[in-house]
Write a protein that holds these residues in place. Structure first.
Motif, PDB file in Angstrom:
ATOM      1  N   TYR A   1       0.851  -1.186   0.000  1.00 54.19           N
ATOM      2  CA  TYR A   1       0.000   0.000   0.000  1.00 54.19           C
ATOM      3  C   TYR A   1       0.889   1.238   0.000  1.00 54.19           C
ATOM      4  CZ  TYR A   1      -3.046  -3.723   1.509  1.00 54.19           C
ATOM      5  OH  TYR A   1      -3.715  -4.912   1.571  1.00 54.19           O
ATOM      6  N   ASP A   2       0.495   2.228  -0.797  1.00 56.50           N
ATOM      7  CA  ASP A   2       1.283   3.455  -0.877  1.00 56.50           C
ATOM      8  C   ASP A   2       0.522   4.599  -0.234  1.00 56.50           C
ATOM      9  OD1 ASP A   2      -0.324   2.944  -3.395  1.00 56.50           O
ATOM     10  OD2 ASP A   2       0.111   5.068  -3.665  1.00 56.50           O
ATOM     11  N   GLU A   3       1.291   5.493   0.354  1.00 57.93           N
ATOM     12  CA  GLU A   3       0.710   6.688   0.979  1.00 57.93           C
ATOM     13  C   GLU A   3       1.625   7.868   0.691  1.00 57.93           C
ATOM     14  OE1 GLU A   3      -0.220   8.375   5.444  1.00 57.93           O
ATOM     15  OE2 GLU A   3      -0.083   6.205   5.157  1.00 57.93           O
ATOM     16  N   LYS A   4       1.053   8.886   0.073  1.00 59.76           N
ATOM     17  CA  LYS A   4       1.821  10.082  -0.273  1.00 59.76           C
ATOM     18  C   LYS A   4       1.951  10.950   0.977  1.00 59.76           C
ATOM     19  CE  LYS A   4       0.867  11.773  -4.355  1.00 59.76           C
ATOM     20  NZ  LYS A   4       0.305  12.576  -5.463  1.00 59.76           N
ATOM     21  N   ARG A   5       3.168  11.265   1.353  1.00 56.25           N
ATOM     22  CA  ARG A   5       3.452  12.155   2.482  1.00 56.25           C
ATOM     23  C   ARG A   5       4.069  13.435   1.929  1.00 56.25           C
ATOM     24  NH1 ARG A   5       3.934   9.268   7.591  1.00 56.25           N
ATOM     25  NH2 ARG A   5       2.269   7.725   7.492  1.00 56.25           N
ATOM     26  N   GLU A   6       3.212  14.331   1.456  1.00 60.82           N
ATOM     27  CA  GLU A   6       3.685  15.528   0.762  1.00 60.82           C
ATOM     28  C   GLU A   6       4.535  16.430   1.655  1.00 60.82           C
ATOM     29  OE1 GLU A   6       0.870  17.581  -1.782  1.00 60.82           O
ATOM     30  OE2 GLU A   6      -0.295  15.730  -1.872  1.00 60.82           O
ATOM     31  N   LYS A   7       4.104  16.643   2.904  1.00 57.73           N
ATOM     32  CA  LYS A   7       4.872  17.535   3.791  1.00 57.73           C
ATOM     33  C   LYS A   7       6.270  16.997   4.053  1.00 57.73           C
ATOM     34  CE  LYS A   7       1.133  19.848   6.187  1.00 57.73           C
ATOM     35  NZ  LYS A   7       0.493  20.133   7.468  1.00 57.73           N
ATOM     36  N   GLN A   8       6.377  15.679   4.213  1.00 54.73           N
ATOM     37  CA  GLN A   8       7.688  15.067   4.468  1.00 54.73           C
ATOM     38  C   GLN A   8       8.434  14.771   3.168  1.00 54.73           C
ATOM     39  OE1 GLN A   8       4.753  13.832   5.663  1.00 54.73           O
ATOM     40  NE2 GLN A   8       4.857  13.993   7.877  1.00 54.73           N
ATOM     41  N   GLN A   9       7.765  14.933   2.036  1.00 54.84           N
ATOM     42  CA  GLN A   9       8.335  14.755   0.705  1.00 54.84           C
ATOM     43  C   GLN A   9       8.815  13.335   0.431  1.00 54.84           C
ATOM     44  OE1 GLN A   9      11.208  17.919   0.159  1.00 54.84           O
ATOM     45  NE2 GLN A   9       9.572  19.404  -0.217  1.00 54.84           N
ATOM     46  N   TYR A  10       7.955  12.357   0.736  1.00 51.32           N
ATOM     47  CA  TYR A  10       8.233  10.985   0.360  1.00 51.32           C
ATOM     48  C   TYR A  10       6.932  10.211   0.210  1.00 51.32           C
ATOM     49  CZ  TYR A  10       7.666   9.705   5.325  1.00 51.32           C
ATOM     50  OH  TYR A  10       7.181   9.525   6.594  1.00 51.32           O
ATOM     51  N   ILE A  11       7.056   9.045  -0.402  1.00 52.81           N
ATOM     52  CA  ILE A  11       5.952   8.096  -0.502  1.00 52.81           C
ATOM     53  C   ILE A  11       6.293   6.964   0.450  1.00 52.81           C
ATOM     54  CG2 ILE A  11       4.633   6.557  -2.005  1.00 52.81           C
ATOM     55  CD1 ILE A  11       4.532   9.562  -2.795  1.00 52.81           C
ATOM     56  N   MET A  12       5.327   6.587   1.283  1.00 53.42           N
ATOM     57  CA  MET A  12       5.544   5.463   2.200  1.00 53.42           C
ATOM     58  C   MET A  12       4.857   4.236   1.604  1.00 53.42           C
ATOM     59  SD  MET A  12       4.774   5.027   6.255  1.00 53.42           S
ATOM     60  CE  MET A  12       3.002   5.003   6.151  1.00 53.42           C
ATOM     61  N   PHE A  13       5.622   3.166   1.465  1.00 52.78           N
ATOM     62  CA  PHE A  13       5.087   1.897   1.001  1.00 52.78           C
ATOM     63  C   PHE A  13       5.052   0.937   2.190  1.00 52.78           C
ATOM     64  CE2 PHE A  13       6.976   3.619  -2.908  1.00 52.78           C
ATOM     65  CZ  PHE A  13       5.875   3.557  -3.742  1.00 52.78           C
ATOM     66  N   THR A  14       3.867   0.472   2.515  1.00 54.19           N
ATOM     67  CA  THR A  14       3.693  -0.506   3.586  1.00 54.19           C
ATOM     68  C   THR A  14       3.456  -1.856   2.929  1.00 54.19           C
ATOM     69  OG1 THR A  14       2.712   1.179   5.006  1.00 54.19           O
ATOM     70  CG2 THR A  14       2.344  -1.124   5.627  1.00 54.19           C
ATOM     71  N   VAL A  15       4.359  -2.780   3.176  1.00 51.90           N
ATOM     72  CA  VAL A  15       4.308  -4.112   2.586  1.00 51.90           C
ATOM     73  C   VAL A  15       3.913  -5.100   3.678  1.00 51.90           C
ATOM     74  CG1 VAL A  15       5.610  -5.867   1.325  1.00 51.90           C
ATOM     75  CG2 VAL A  15       6.202  -3.451   1.053  1.00 51.90           C
ATOM     76  N   LYS A  16       2.920  -5.921   3.380  1.00 51.74           N
ATOM     77  CA  LYS A  16       2.470  -6.951   4.332  1.00 51.74           C
ATOM     78  C   LYS A  16       2.349  -8.267   3.593  1.00 51.74           C
ATOM     79  CE  LYS A  16       1.727  -4.742   8.182  1.00 51.74           C
ATOM     80  NZ  LYS A  16       2.444  -5.106   9.375  1.00 51.74           N
ATOM     81  N   TRP A  17       2.756  -9.340   4.266  1.00 50.41           N
ATOM     82  CA  TRP A  17       2.548 -10.667   3.699  1.00 50.41           C
ATOM     83  C   TRP A  17       1.895 -11.558   4.734  1.00 50.41           C
ATOM     84  CZ3 TRP A  17       7.540  -8.619   3.976  1.00 50.41           C
ATOM     85  CH2 TRP A  17       8.365  -9.123   4.986  1.00 50.41           C
ATOM     86  N   ASP A  18       1.215 -12.568   4.232  1.00 50.37           N
ATOM     87  CA  ASP A  18       0.464 -13.497   5.077  1.00 50.37           C
ATOM     88  C   ASP A  18       1.250 -14.800   5.165  1.00 50.37           C
ATOM     89  OD1 ASP A  18      -1.313 -15.167   6.364  1.00 50.37           O
ATOM     90  OD2 ASP A  18      -3.014 -14.649   5.069  1.00 50.37           O
ATOM     91  N   VAL A  19       1.814 -15.076   6.336  1.00 45.25           N
ATOM     92  CA  VAL A  19       2.638 -16.279   6.506  1.00 45.25           C
ATOM     93  C   VAL A  19       1.809 -17.561   6.416  1.00 45.25           C
ATOM     94  CG1 VAL A  19       4.475 -15.129   7.802  1.00 45.25           C
ATOM     95  CG2 VAL A  19       2.534 -16.112   9.025  1.00 45.25           C
ATOM     96  N   LYS A  20       0.488 -17.430   6.398  1.00 42.06           N
ATOM     97  CA  LYS A  20      -0.387 -18.601   6.241  1.00 42.06           C
ATOM     98  C   LYS A  20      -0.711 -18.870   4.775  1.00 42.06           C
ATOM     99  CE  LYS A  20      -2.466 -17.717  10.691  1.00 42.06           C
ATOM    100  NZ  LYS A  20      -3.610 -17.114  11.358  1.00 42.06           N
ATOM    101  N   GLU A  21      -0.357 -17.936   3.892  1.00 41.52           N
ATOM    102  CA  GLU A  21      -0.650 -18.067   2.461  1.00 41.52           C
ATOM    103  C   GLU A  21       0.643 -18.250   1.670  1.00 41.52           C
ATOM    104  OE1 GLU A  21      -3.501 -18.196   0.719  1.00 41.52           O
ATOM    105  OE2 GLU A  21      -4.717 -18.056   2.537  1.00 41.52           O
ATOM    106  N   ARG A  22       1.108 -19.493   1.614  1.00 40.89           N
ATOM    107  CA  ARG A  22       2.349 -19.817   0.904  1.00 40.89           C
ATOM    108  C   ARG A  22       2.107 -19.820  -0.601  1.00 40.89           C
ATOM    109  NH1 ARG A  22       7.430 -19.298   1.724  1.00 40.89           N
ATOM    110  NH2 ARG A  22       8.742 -21.061   1.385  1.00 40.89           N
ATOM    111  N   ILE A  23       3.013 -19.199  -1.348  1.00 44.11           N
ATOM    112  CA  ILE A  23       2.984 -19.172  -2.807  1.00 44.11           C
ATOM    113  C   ILE A  23       4.133 -20.048  -3.285  1.00 44.11           C
ATOM    114  CG2 ILE A  23       3.196 -17.703  -4.850  1.00 44.11           C
ATOM    115  CD1 ILE A  23       0.743 -17.021  -3.250  1.00 44.11           C
ATOM    116  N   ILE A  24       3.882 -20.869  -4.272  1.00 47.04           N
ATOM    117  CA  ILE A  24       4.900 -21.816  -4.753  1.00 47.04           C
ATOM    118  C   ILE A  24       6.054 -21.119  -5.461  1.00 47.04           C
ATOM    119  CG2 ILE A  24       5.322 -23.817  -6.243  1.00 47.04           C
ATOM    120  CD1 ILE A  24       3.538 -24.500  -3.884  1.00 47.04           C
TER     121      ILE A  24
END
Length: 144
Positions: free
Chosen positions: A115-138
């Motif tokens: 998920y991305d969030e624009k932080r204009e005042k701080q002048q960056y984009i924050m990317f929050t990455v989450k994964w589900d350890v119960k959902e294994r991908i081959i």
């Protein structure tokens, strides 16, 4: 052999395509399409390490990607770029979010979203990455 300069793409040309043409063509589906396009790009340009992911962002002129925080089921990245680009209201960063999500999913083997969030005042984009350890991908790429 003739010594000709290599062609370069101007940032203005890139911005026209990214901020105006794509949004016109994709309309209300821009964010979803860009996210899936980013995932597709990640499969075509796999990064085996986090260092390669960060280098890819620099090479693609997407900005400077920096890992800020890491946990057992996620990461937070900050993307800094030309501050003027962050002021463009319609600029979507879903392409980058999809790219990050797929790269990490390929590396760790778990279903991953970003998920991305624009932080204009701080002048960056924050990317929050989450994964589900119960959902294994081959499909995964071996990491170093």
């Amino acid at each position: 052999m003739l010594n000709t300069p290599s062609p370069t793409i101007s940032s203005f040309g890139y911005e026209i395509i990214r901020d105006h043409v794509l949004s016109s063509v994709l309309g209300k589906h821009e964010d979803e399409v860009l996210y899936w396009a980013g995932k597709d790009l990640a499969r075509k340009f796999p990064c085996k390490t986090q260092g390669e992911l960060i280098a890819f962002f620099a090479d693609a002129c997407w900005g400077t990607l920096e890992l800020i925080k890491e946990s057992k089921d996620g990461r937070i990245f900050h993307l800094t770029n030309d501050p003027e680009l962050l002021q463009i209201k319609q600029r979507s960063f879903r392409l980058e979010a999809g790219f990050i999500a797929e790269q990490i999913q390929l590396a760790n083997g778990y279903l991953t979203e970003c998920y991305d969030e624009k932080r204009e005042k701080q002048q960056y984009i924050m990317f929050t990455v989450k994964w589900d350890v119960k959902e294994r991908i081959i499909q995964t790429i071996p990491t170093e």
